[in-house]
Motif scaffolding. Structure first.
Motif, PDB file in Angstrom:
ATOM      1  N   SER A  25     106.199  56.116  86.883  1.00 41.17           N
ATOM      2  CA  SER A  25     107.406  56.909  87.126  1.00 41.17           C
ATOM      3  C   SER A  25     107.709  56.988  88.616  1.00 41.17           C
ATOM      4  O   SER A  25     106.795  57.114  89.446  1.00 41.17           O
ATOM      5  N   LEU A  26     108.993  56.950  88.945  1.00 40.43           N
ATOM      6  CA  LEU A  26     109.413  57.132  90.333  1.00 40.43           C
ATOM      7  C   LEU A  26     109.561  58.613  90.630  1.00 40.43           C
ATOM      8  O   LEU A  26     110.078  59.377  89.799  1.00 40.43           O
ATOM      9  N   VAL A  27     109.104  59.032  91.814  1.00 41.84           N
ATOM     10  CA  VAL A  27     109.257  60.424  92.236  1.00 41.84           C
ATOM     11  C   VAL A  27     109.870  60.454  93.635  1.00 41.84           C
ATOM     12  O   VAL A  27     109.645  59.559  94.454  1.00 41.84           O
ATOM     13  N   ASN A  28     110.650  61.489  93.894  1.00 40.15           N
ATOM     14  CA  ASN A  28     111.226  61.697  95.215  1.00 40.15           C
ATOM     15  C   ASN A  28     110.229  62.419  96.108  1.00 40.15           C
ATOM     16  O   ASN A  28     109.573  63.369  95.671  1.00 40.15           O
ATOM     17  N   LEU A  29     110.141  61.991  97.367  1.00 39.62           N
ATOM     18  CA  LEU A  29     109.180  62.559  98.306  1.00 39.62           C
ATOM     19  C   LEU A  29     109.878  63.018  99.580  1.00 39.62           C
ATOM     20  O   LEU A  29     110.729  62.306 100.127  1.00 39.62           O
TER      21      LEU A  29
END
Length: 201
Positions: free
Chosen positions: A81-85
């Motif tokens: 999964s892609l996550v915002n950082l």
């Protein structure tokens, strides 16, 4: 404190249950070089503490309370999964978003996520208990992204997404029906609480 301006996206390597807690490990790319133990990082808008990191492997780990998994969408994450950082804001940097605490108020479902020319229309539900906290042209934080509410109805909020935001955030991996973390504007929440204290409602 954060700004809602995403620095980069990371990828989930594991989400491991540990009794009454869990450990989330991410590939954070070049962000790993600037991390320190105990540092705050907003992951999909949720303020988490770095408990371990590896500059060579470009990884970072975060310990999560089960309460965090219950009140946010982090429990929906899967390997890949892609996550915002976003790291905590610096006092000597330009402030281009809005004040974001990293304290998730609720999760909301994506009602519409569709391309319109070069831009994208994002419509999310607006929980009844939080009605009034979003105004047209006001700020809303979705999965850690500082966005402008273009349209507000009694049951939903519409934001328009430019190509840069699409490419630089996890929105490029989203579809209708998925959940996003939402943090409503800090000033709006203070005003609501002050009014409730004065009126006794």
């Amino acid at each position: 404190m954060f700004t809602g301006l995403i620095e980069c996206t990371g990828t989930v390597l594991s989400l491991e249950a540990r009794g009454e807690s869990a450990r989330l490990t991410l590939n954070v790319g070049s962000l790993a070089a600037g991390l320190t133990e105990g540092e705050s990082v907003a992951v999909n808008g949720c303020c988490l503490t770095v408990t371990d990191w590896d500059i060579t492997a470009r990884t970072a780990s975060f310990d999560l309370l089960m309460q965090t998994l219950k009140v946010t969408s982090l429990g929906d994450l899967a390997i890949g999964s892609l996550v915002n950082l976003e790291r905590a804001m610096s006092m000597n940097a330009r402030f281009g978003g809005h004040f974001v605490q990293g304290h998730v108020d609720a999760t909301v479902t994506i009602l519409d996520w569709s391309p319109h020319g070069q831009d994208y229309r994002l419509e999310v539900e607006l929980p009844a208990e939080h009605a009034g906290l979003v105004i047209p042209k006001g700020s809303i934080c979705l999965d850690g992204i500082s966005l402008t509410a273009a349209e507000v109805t009694p049951t939903s909020v519409v934001c328009w997404i430019i190509p840069h935001t699409f490419q630089m955030t996890n929105l490029r991996s989203k579809t209708a029906g998925m959940r996003l973390n939402v943090e409503f504007d800090l000033l709006g929440k203070y005003v609501r609480n002050l009014m409730q204290a004065q009126t006794g409602t």
